[in-house]
Write an enzyme that holds these catalytic residues in place. Structure first.
Site, mmCIF file in Angstrom:
data_model
loop_
_atom_site.group_PDB
_atom_site.id
_atom_site.type_symbol
_atom_site.label_atom_id
_atom_site.label_comp_id
_atom_site.label_asym_id
_atom_site.label_seq_id
_atom_site.Cartn_x
_atom_site.Cartn_y
_atom_site.Cartn_z
ATOM 1 N N TRP A 184 17.128 8.115 -0.104
ATOM 2 C CA TRP A 184 16.173 8.350 -1.208
ATOM 3 C C TRP A 184 16.182 9.801 -1.646
ATOM 4 N N HIS A 240 8.252 17.497 -1.047
ATOM 5 C CA HIS A 240 7.052 17.619 -0.237
ATOM 6 C C HIS A 240 5.780 17.451 -1.036
ATOM 7 N N LYS A 291 -11.026 16.665 6.406
ATOM 8 C CA LYS A 291 -11.326 15.362 5.807
ATOM 9 C C LYS A 291 -11.566 14.321 6.892
ATOM 10 N N TYR A 348 2.313 14.452 -0.773
ATOM 11 C CA TYR A 348 0.853 14.595 -0.931
ATOM 12 C C TYR A 348 0.385 13.903 -2.191
ATOM 13 N N ARG A 380 18.251 7.708 12.367
ATOM 14 C CA ARG A 380 17.896 6.864 11.232
ATOM 15 C C ARG A 380 19.161 6.547 10.448
ATOM 16 N N THR A 410 -6.604 18.982 6.180
ATOM 17 C CA THR A 410 -6.559 17.525 6.362
ATOM 18 C C THR A 410 -7.506 17.108 7.478
ATOM 19 N N GLU A 444 5.448 15.720 -3.419
ATOM 20 C CA GLU A 444 5.428 14.283 -3.675
ATOM 21 C C GLU A 444 4.695 13.527 -2.565
ATOM 22 N N SER A 446 -12.760 8.262 0.391
ATOM 23 C CA SER A 446 -14.004 9.018 0.216
ATOM 24 C C SER A 446 -15.020 8.262 -0.628
ATOM 25 N N ASP A 471 -12.293 4.901 -22.785
ATOM 26 C CA ASP A 471 -10.882 4.688 -22.464
ATOM 27 C C ASP A 471 -10.311 6.030 -22.020
ATOM 28 N N SER A 473 7.441 9.603 -17.161
ATOM 29 C CA SER A 473 6.282 8.719 -17.210
ATOM 30 C C SER A 473 5.125 9.297 -16.392
ATOM 31 N N SER A 474 5.441 9.804 -15.196
ATOM 32 C CA SER A 474 4.362 10.332 -14.351
ATOM 33 C C SER A 474 3.732 11.570 -14.969
ATOM 34 N N HIS A 500 15.170 0.560 -0.756
ATOM 35 C CA HIS A 500 13.862 0.361 -0.118
ATOM 36 C C HIS A 500 13.008 1.627 -0.246
ATOM 37 N N HIS A 503 10.412 22.581 5.496
ATOM 38 C CA HIS A 503 10.270 21.967 6.816
ATOM 39 C C HIS A 503 11.072 20.669 6.885
ATOM 40 N N HIS A 504 11.619 20.258 5.748
ATOM 41 C CA HIS A 504 12.557 19.124 5.762
ATOM 42 C C HIS A 504 13.978 19.602 6.028
HETATM 43 C C1 HEA Z 1 5.146 3.550 0.951
HETATM 44 C C2 HEA Z 1 6.340 3.583 1.427
HETATM 45 C C3 HEA Z 1 6.948 2.605 2.388
HETATM 46 C C4 HEA Z 1 6.486 1.389 2.844
HETATM 47 C C5 HEA Z 1 5.199 0.669 2.501
HETATM 48 C C6 HEA Z 1 7.493 0.899 3.751
HETATM 49 C C7 HEA Z 1 7.408 -0.328 4.418
HETATM 50 C C8 HEA Z 1 8.307 -0.729 5.375
HETATM 51 N N1 HEA Z 1 9.431 -0.045 5.794
HETATM 52 FE FE1 HEA Z 1 10.119 1.681 5.058
HETATM 53 N N2 HEA Z 1 10.820 3.381 4.314
HETATM 54 C C9 HEA Z 1 10.234 4.182 3.371
HETATM 55 C C10 HEA Z 1 9.002 3.952 2.783
HETATM 56 C C11 HEA Z 1 8.229 2.833 3.019
HETATM 57 N N3 HEA Z 1 8.538 1.797 3.849
HETATM 58 C C12 HEA Z 1 11.065 5.327 3.056
HETATM 59 C C13 HEA Z 1 10.757 6.429 2.066
HETATM 60 C C14 HEA Z 1 12.200 5.215 3.849
HETATM 61 C C15 HEA Z 1 13.401 6.155 3.924
HETATM 62 C C16 HEA Z 1 14.542 5.592 3.134
HETATM 63 C C17 HEA Z 1 15.738 6.484 3.316
HETATM 64 O O1 HEA Z 1 16.081 6.780 4.491
HETATM 65 O O2 HEA Z 1 16.306 6.925 2.301
HETATM 66 C C18 HEA Z 1 12.011 3.994 4.642
HETATM 67 C C19 HEA Z 1 12.923 3.555 5.589
HETATM 68 C C20 HEA Z 1 12.687 2.498 6.429
HETATM 69 C C21 HEA Z 1 13.483 2.211 7.584
HETATM 70 C C22 HEA Z 1 14.631 3.048 8.123
HETATM 71 C C23 HEA Z 1 15.918 2.654 7.504
HETATM 72 C C24 HEA Z 1 17.014 3.518 8.087
HETATM 73 O O3 HEA Z 1 16.784 4.733 8.273
HETATM 74 O O4 HEA Z 1 18.095 2.974 8.387
HETATM 75 C C25 HEA Z 1 12.990 1.056 8.129
HETATM 76 C C26 HEA Z 1 13.531 0.410 9.350
HETATM 77 O O5 HEA Z 1 12.899 -0.367 9.979
HETATM 78 C C27 HEA Z 1 11.862 0.651 7.314
HETATM 79 C C28 HEA Z 1 11.091 -0.476 7.543
HETATM 80 C C29 HEA Z 1 9.973 -0.791 6.803
HETATM 81 C C30 HEA Z 1 9.203 -1.998 7.039
HETATM 82 C C31 HEA Z 1 9.487 -3.059 8.075
HETATM 83 C C32 HEA Z 1 8.178 -1.950 6.137
HETATM 84 C C33 HEA Z 1 7.099 -3.001 6.044
HETATM 85 O O6 HEA Z 1 5.858 -2.364 6.120
HETATM 86 C C34 HEA Z 1 7.231 -3.783 4.780
HETATM 87 C C35 HEA Z 1 6.104 -4.806 4.735
HETATM 88 C C36 HEA Z 1 6.109 -5.497 3.438
HETATM 89 C C37 HEA Z 1 6.635 -6.722 3.293
HETATM 90 C C38 HEA Z 1 7.180 -7.487 4.451
HETATM 91 C C39 HEA Z 1 6.671 -7.299 1.925
HETATM 92 C C40 HEA Z 1 6.107 -8.682 1.943
HETATM 93 C C41 HEA Z 1 7.016 -9.554 1.180
HETATM 94 C C42 HEA Z 1 6.558 -10.209 0.105
HETATM 95 C C43 HEA Z 1 5.171 -10.058 -0.400
HETATM 96 C C44 HEA Z 1 7.487 -11.089 -0.621
HETATM 97 C C45 HEA Z 1 6.853 -12.422 -0.709
HETATM 98 C C46 HEA Z 1 7.303 -13.002 -1.965
HETATM 99 C C47 HEA Z 1 8.401 -13.811 -1.996
HETATM 100 C C48 HEA Z 1 9.083 -14.253 -0.745
HETATM 101 C C49 HEA Z 1 8.906 -14.228 -3.322
HETATM 102 N N4 HEA Z 1 11.703 1.538 6.290
HETATM 103 C C1 HEA Z 2 1.870 10.339 2.685
HETATM 104 C C2 HEA Z 2 2.883 11.083 2.962
HETATM 105 C C3 HEA Z 2 2.944 12.148 4.025
HETATM 106 C C4 HEA Z 2 1.942 12.923 4.576
HETATM 107 C C5 HEA Z 2 0.461 12.925 4.246
HETATM 108 C C6 HEA Z 2 2.590 13.770 5.546
HETATM 109 C C7 HEA Z 2 1.891 14.714 6.308
HETATM 110 C C8 HEA Z 2 2.529 15.681 7.070
HETATM 111 N N1 HEA Z 2 3.880 15.772 7.331
HETATM 112 FE FE1 HEA Z 2 5.281 14.475 6.735
HETATM 113 N N2 HEA Z 2 6.718 13.399 5.854
HETATM 114 C C9 HEA Z 2 6.566 12.367 4.950
HETATM 115 C C10 HEA Z 2 5.387 11.947 4.393
HETATM 116 C C11 HEA Z 2 4.168 12.536 4.685
HETATM 117 N N3 HEA Z 2 3.936 13.511 5.606
HETATM 118 C C12 HEA Z 2 7.825 11.737 4.651
HETATM 119 C C13 HEA Z 2 8.069 10.565 3.699
HETATM 120 C C14 HEA Z 2 8.779 12.414 5.400
HETATM 121 C C15 HEA Z 2 10.264 12.106 5.566
HETATM 122 C C16 HEA Z 2 11.104 12.352 4.370
HETATM 123 C C17 HEA Z 2 12.479 11.873 4.738
HETATM 124 O O1 HEA Z 2 13.185 12.615 5.445
HETATM 125 O O2 HEA Z 2 12.828 10.723 4.362
HETATM 126 C C18 HEA Z 2 8.049 13.462 6.119
HETATM 127 C C19 HEA Z 2 8.689 14.380 6.946
HETATM 128 C C20 HEA Z 2 8.035 15.457 7.495
HETATM 129 C C21 HEA Z 2 8.713 16.575 8.080
HETATM 130 C C22 HEA Z 2 10.225 16.798 8.133
HETATM 131 C C23 HEA Z 2 10.795 16.170 9.339
HETATM 132 C C24 HEA Z 2 12.293 16.287 9.256
HETATM 133 O O3 HEA Z 2 12.871 15.726 8.314
HETATM 134 O O4 HEA Z 2 12.860 16.941 10.115
HETATM 135 C C25 HEA Z 2 7.750 17.430 8.555
HETATM 136 C C26 HEA Z 2 8.027 18.703 9.257
HETATM 137 O O5 HEA Z 2 7.233 19.560 9.360
HETATM 138 C C27 HEA Z 2 6.468 16.834 8.214
HETATM 139 C C28 HEA Z 2 5.248 17.404 8.507
HETATM 140 C C29 HEA Z 2 4.048 16.901 8.061
HETATM 141 C C30 HEA Z 2 2.770 17.559 8.328
HETATM 142 C C31 HEA Z 2 2.542 18.823 9.122
HETATM 143 C C32 HEA Z 2 1.834 16.790 7.708
HETATM 144 C C33 HEA Z 2 0.358 17.098 7.674
HETATM 145 O O6 HEA Z 2 -0.124 17.030 6.343
HETATM 146 C C34 HEA Z 2 -0.443 16.160 8.556
HETATM 147 C C35 HEA Z 2 -1.881 16.640 8.664
HETATM 148 C C36 HEA Z 2 -2.773 15.646 9.361
HETATM 149 C C37 HEA Z 2 -3.127 15.720 10.667
HETATM 150 C C38 HEA Z 2 -2.635 16.812 11.554
HETATM 151 C C39 HEA Z 2 -4.012 14.687 11.310
HETATM 152 C C40 HEA Z 2 -5.485 14.926 11.122
HETATM 153 C C41 HEA Z 2 -5.914 16.282 11.589
HETATM 154 C C42 HEA Z 2 -6.803 16.469 12.631
HETATM 155 C C43 HEA Z 2 -7.390 15.328 13.364
HETATM 156 C C44 HEA Z 2 -7.224 17.871 12.958
HETATM 157 C C45 HEA Z 2 -6.729 18.340 14.292
HETATM 158 C C46 HEA Z 2 -5.222 18.387 14.325
HETATM 159 C C47 HEA Z 2 -4.500 19.412 14.844
HETATM 160 C C48 HEA Z 2 -5.131 20.661 15.322
HETATM 161 C C49 HEA Z 2 -3.001 19.294 14.965
HETATM 162 N N4 HEA Z 2 6.669 15.627 7.590
HETATM 163 CU CU LIG Z 3 7.128 17.519 3.934
#
Ligand code: HEA
Ligand code: HEA
Ligand SMILES: [Cu+2]
Ligand code: CUA
Lengths: 185, 553, 310
Positions: free
Chosen positions: B144, B258, B336, B262, B455, B333, B260, B273, B109, B174-175, B80, B307-308
């Protein structure tokens, strides 16, 4: 604007990061040596040094090829390109020799952490040298069959190949310093 | 949505002109068709990744559930996460850039059409390779980010992880190819008059994002080849039992991981925007700040990786460095968020579906961002890392952020791509179902994490409050399913019987709206002159052209 | 907030985190409210409707934008300062102290070794209240994570990278913890129970942990002891006073005193023990405890024996 040249420069940027990681791994385990062979005990900096000179020389010959290409001197271009390929080829065969020698002394990729990081690092560099050689060989082939027309796009491509080749050499400068010189210092 | 249906409207494909039907798509090197194929494959994998999510939610709906066994569950959540990030978000963002950007810069293109096709087919191949693991002894099951030593052969005997490594390597290549293509395109193919400071923000942010990809993906590839060596040549780089280091893998992975995250948000910022100004009827507030903050974010994103790893015991000095950098990212951020919000003021806001998704994005992303900052406050991370509070954080930024922005962008550009409008009434349904379902699914994960639910657990004891919160979350997930189905239905209706869009249905200002919908193979018959950031606005209001007004202040 | 351990701290370390957390939650709430209000006002006032004014073409105002760059920055500086303060309160330095306890994560159970005292147990850790205990956290295989939310921070158990953590409890009681880093199939059932006792009770507990249970001489229990020896149980388990001295599985010397088996997967009742011995997977799928295809009689005998391990 020169597309191919820009593209290759960008590609090099990302390749640099790739090698950076391999180098970090090597350095990291160099500072925590485990049992078994190390750079100091297993490698022969002198011999590799000689082969390295050939590689560096090939950068020079590539430059010559480029200038004679700009001077529209196609036969000279061809000659320099061939020389570049030969030098690069010699370098690779040198690396092959080295690997064989290491295997004979039981230094295989899974022997210990030095071996692993050494082979991944130098191996991937060798792969890049090989790719570069193929590219240059293709250009040489075109030159040989008088297909170099000196068009804008062609010049661009020619330079791109050159940049890539110099990058491969530059990386080797770093690797040689870190892996071989560091071993004897 | 059938390829053929789109093709007939997309006009005769340039390169595949000789071919008919599907073959025209397979053989195509036209950026519009490749972009659309990217989006379609992303949608397909979204369905798969979503179904996996539903399986996760079903298993977790009640305590001590036996619907999925532990190993199956681990494979499902690993797939997932991997699918959603690498096969849904990245291809979707790539596809939208590949489709829109040449049009937005008035180009015929991308710079390297064949390389472009290669990128697409390679990522599709990688996706198939990854899923093939199910039939080759089991999917990857180490999460993941596949922490060593769990991902080492000693603890993960099935081939799943090897497939994972190979697939991700292909995706990385590819990316990188795609990023190079994008940069060269934007740098070399801009229409005369479109200076860097006049780039539409989506183009600008994609440019910055491509550099992020260029620098970050090789880090992943480097780490992957070393893990591959451990798995296939039984070396021990990440195997502590033999002197290797488990933490080295974490530094490597997050050095990529990380940036990634962003990479997954910057193009989303770009779309927001574009959408917010158009439907507010006024230019973005503070173009300079919005553009510059993007660069700031890109640079900072390479300085925060550990920070991870706050729980691994790095020592407080290192910890504090990463605390500081992580907090810093909140500033650009925030800029924005505020600039978008203020753009609404003194505007004349049209509540199209696209705009509603954009507004939803601002609110939901802010929540996710704020919880992100709470993680940067390291003692809080020490309590809440690897709990459902974290799962909530990243779904708020990834789904509430990226996914909502993608929907905003799709509703915005769909008429251009297909020549047909999407139904606005269904669109509203789609939006509200998504917003409600999303918050039901993920908001209660915050308290759940505070209650101590870790989790990645396949089941949990029946502790007070845990069941009800999980149950609600599961219900929310099914509402999300409904919302996605509404969207697919909407797309289908539009393609078959949607009202014709015309060149510029939103009366937007960037170049892509100056050509027909869908655009002809060569994109433009003639590109309008570019004297500012909103060429079509200038055409329409010569008296109030941007440059002049900006000059007047 | 009894149901919410992170908001229900029982140690000075946990309290310090709790205060910071509540403060940050309020700051976050305030910021979100601000953004939400700004949006709502705009949406209401500037929505496109009959007789609405045309959109004003404005391009920004650097002075204003500087403000909403600077203010969050300042706020974060303040948050940073409090963070630094709390780091030291919630994770005090080791300062050369030798650890009282070594906790080793295994797939999927915890080994607890009271250094120097000779007491070794599993999954259920006893501590005296009011005295900070320094734990040396290690791993025998993959990365685990030691976390008891009511008592403070969590810390990874990483092979080849020993860590330290302080825990203490102000009140006697049982505090439920868990492994918080994904560690394979049974990550879900790798729970910890920290039992805080008055110093007197703790001393008593430690004392009878050292007592060697008498090897039963007659009846089912005696057969069980026999089987325990013959069925290679001793190749993995320790029972003081027998040949069994291995640490591949939990120490069973005082098994009967524990409230759960298999790291919280089931209550420690004769029935569950029976199920466990006849088929460990029925209680904890994929566990590393093998299934010995014991006959009913053997299993019952073993349970009888286990029950004597007080
Ligand atoms: C962009 C990234 C993204 C998105 C969109 C989602 C979407 C969702 N995720 Fe997420 N999720 C992750 C990225 C994302 N996730 C990541 C990175 C992890 C960590 C994995 C790890 O720990 O390694 C995670 C882990 C994660 C967990 C924790 C698992 C665990 O730690 O044990 C859970 C639990 O509820 C969860 C739930 C969901 C749900 C309910 C949605 C819902 O929003 C999904 C909604 C979408 C649908 C429901 C699809 C609709 C279905 C169709 C269109 C099919 C129809 C067609 C036919 C039937 C043929 N996700
Ligand atoms: C789209 C992807 C995305 C984005 C944009 C961010 C944004 C941020 N993330 Fe997140 N992050 C993830 C995706 C993302 N993260 C994922 C997938 C994981 C889990 C990976 C895994 O373990 O599976 C993760 C995990 C993660 C961790 C690790 C947690 C842990 O594993 O223990 C931390 C720790 O610092 C962190 C911090 C932040 C911070 C500081 C921002 C900042 O960029 C946020 C900045 C934005 C705001 C703050 C809001 C708007 C700001 C204002 C309104 C101004 C005023 C605000 C203040 C003065 C506070 N993120
Ligand atoms: Cu991070
Ligand atoms: Cu041990 Cu999770």
């Amino acid at each position: 604007m020169r597309k191919a040249k820009l593209a290759v420069s960008l590609f090099i940027l990302s390749e640099a990061n790739f090698f950076l990681l391999l180098i970090i791994a090597y350095v990291f385990y160099h500072s925590y040596p485990g049992p078994g062979p190390t750079a100091a005990t297993a490698l022969n900096p002198l011999r590799t040094g000689l082969f390295s000179i050939l590689l560096f020389a090939s950068s020079a010959t590539m430059l010559m090829a480029a200038s004679s290409y700009r001077a529209r001197a196609h036969r000279a271009t061809l000659a320099w390109l061939v020389l570049t390929v030969v030098l690069g080829g010699l370098f690779l065969s040198g690396q092959a020799l080295e690997y064989v020698g290491l295997y004979e002394h039981g230094v295989a990729v899974n022997r210990n952490l030095f071996a692993t990081t050494f082979f991944t690092l130098t191996g991937f560099h060798g792969l890049h040298v090989f790719i570069g050689l193929v590219a240059i060989a293709i250009v040489a082939g075109l030159a040989a069959s008088h297909r170099l027309v000196g068009s804008e796009r062609e010049a661009d491509a020619f330079e791109a190949v050159g940049i890539y080749w110099h990058f491969v050499d530059a990386v080797w400068v770093v690797i040689f310093a870190i892996v071989y010189l560091w071993a004897i210092l | 949505m059938s390829g053929a249906a789109l093709r007939t409207r997309a006009g005769e494909p340039s390169a595949g002109a000789a071919h008919k039907g599907l073959l025209a798509w397979v053989a195509s090197v036209d950026h519009k068709q490749i972009g659309i194929m990217y989006m379609l494959s992303s949608l397909l994998f979204f369905a798969i990744g979503g179904i996996e999510a539903l399986l996760i939610r079903i298993q977790l709906a009640v305590p001590n559930n036996h619907f999925l066994g532990p190993d199956t569950f681990n494979q499902i959540f690993t797939m997932h996460g991997t699918t959603m990030i690498f096969l849904v978000v990245m291809p979707m963002l790539a596809g939208m850039s590949i489709y829109a950007i040449p049009l937005m810069i008035g180009a015929r293109d991308v710079a390297f059409p064949r390389l472009n096709a290669m990128s697409f087919w390679l990522q599709l191949f990688a996706g198939i390779l990854l899923y093939f693991s199910f039939f080759a002894g089991g999917a990857p099951n180490a999460g993941w980010f596949s922490y060593a030593p769990l991902s080492e052969p000693a603890f993960s005997i099935s081939n799943g992880l090897t497939y994972w490594v190979l697939a991700l390597t292909c995706l990385g290549i590819s990316s990188i190819a795609g990023a190079i293509n994008m940069i060269v395109t934007i740098v070399t193919l801009r229409v005369q008059g479109q200076t860097i400071r006049r780039l539409p923000l989506f183009v600008w942010m994609t440019l910055v994002n491509s550099f992020l990809i260029l620098m970050a993906l090789p880090v992943l590839n480097g780490a992957l080849v070393m893990l591959l060596a451990d798995r296939l040549m039984n070396s021990q780089i990440f195997a502590p039992a033999f002197g290797g280091s488990a933490l080295l893998w974490q530094h490597y992975f997050w050095g990529f991981g990380h940036p990634e995250v962003y990479i997954m948000i910057l193009p989303a910022f770009g779309m927001i925007s574009e959408v917010i100004p158009v439907f507010s009827g006024k230019p973005i507030y503070g173009y300079g700040f919005v553009a510059a903050s993007t660069v700031a974010i890109a640079f900072l994103s390479f300085t925060v990786w550990a920070h991870h790893m706050f729980a691994v015991g790095m020592g407080h000095v290192y910890d504090l460095f990463f605390v500081f950098t992580s907090m810093s990212i909140a500033v650009p951020t925030g800029v924005k968020i505020f600039n978008w919000t203020v753009t609404l003021y003194h505007g004349r806001i049209r509540f199209t579906t696209s705009m509603m998704f954009a507004l939803g994005f601002i609110a939901m992303f802010t929540i996710g961002g704020l919880t992100g900052v709470s993680f940067a406050v390291i003692p809080i991370d020490w309590q809440l890392t690897d709990t459902y509070y974290l799962v909530a954080h990243f779904h708020y930024v990834l789904f509430g952020g990226t996914a909502l922005a993608i929907f905003a962008g799709l509703y915005y550009w769909f008429p251009k791509m297909s020549g047909r409008m999407l139904n606005e009434r269904l669109g509203k349904w789609h939006f509200w179902l998504t917003l409600i379902g999303f918050n039901l699914t993920f908001f209660l994960m915050h308290p759940l994490g505070m209650m101590g639910m870790p989790r990645r657990v396949y089941t949990y004891p029946d502790l007070p409050g845990w069941m009800i919160l999980n149950l609600i979350s599961t219900i929310g997930a099914f509402i999300l399913l409904a919302s996605v189905l509404v969207f697919l239905w909407n797309v289908y209706l539009s393609l078959t019987s949607g009202e014709v869009a015309g060149d510029n249905p939103w009366d937007a200002w960037t170049l892509e709206w100056a050509t027909s919908s869908p655009p002809p193979p060569e994109n433009f018959t003639l590109v309008p002159p570019v004297h500012g950031r909103r060429p079509l606005w200038d055409l329409k209001h010569p008296d109030r052209a941007d440059e002049r007004m900006a000059a007047e202040g | 907030m009894s149901g919410v351990p992170t908001l229900n701290p029982f140690s000075p370390e946990a309290v310090s985190i709790y205060h910071l957390f509540v403060a940050i939650l309020l700051v976050m709430l305030a910021i979100f409210t601000l953004v939400a209000t700004l949006m709502t006002v705009a949406i209401v006032r500037y929505r496109d409707r009959e007789g609405a004014a045309d959109a004003r073409q404005e391009f920004g105002n650097p002075r204003l934008e500087m403000i909403w760059t600077a203010v969050p920055a300042l706020l974060l500086v303040v948050i940073f300062v409090f963070t630094v303060r709390t780091i030291h309160a919630s994770d005090p330095p080791v300062a050369g102290r030798t650890p009282d306890l070594r906790v080793i994560g295994h797939q999927w159970w915890w080994e607890a070794d009271y250094l120097g005292s000779g007491v070794v147990t599993a999954n259920e850790i006893h501590i005296p209240v009011g005295r900070p205990i320094l734990i040396d956290v290690e791993s025998a295989d993959v990365i685990h994570d030691f976390w008891v939310p009511e008592l403070g921070r969590k810390i990874d158990a990483i092979p080849g990278h020993p860590n330290h953590i302080w825990i203490s409890a102000d009140k006697p009681g049982a505090y439920l913890g868990t492994c918080a880093e994904f560690c394979g199939n049974q990550h879900a059932w790798m729970r910890i129970l920290v039992i805080a006792q008055t110093p007197a009770d703790f001393a008593a507990w430690q004392h009878d942990q050292l007592a060697v249970p008498a090897v039963p001489v007659a009846g089912a229990a005696a057969q069980g002891a026999q089987i325990f020896r013959d069925q290679t149980c001793i190749n993995c388990h320790t029972v003081a006073g027998t040949l069994g001295n291995q640490r591949i599985g939990p120490d069973l010397t005082h098994l009967a005193q524990r409230s759960t088996i298999a790291a919280g997967a089931a209550a420690n009742t004769p029935d569950n023990l029976l199920k466990w011995l006849e088929d460990p997977n029925s209680i904890k799928p994929e566990t590393h405890m093998p299934n010995f295809q014991l006959s009913d009689a053997q299993a019952h005998a073993l349970v009888a024996y286990m029950e004597t391990l007080k």
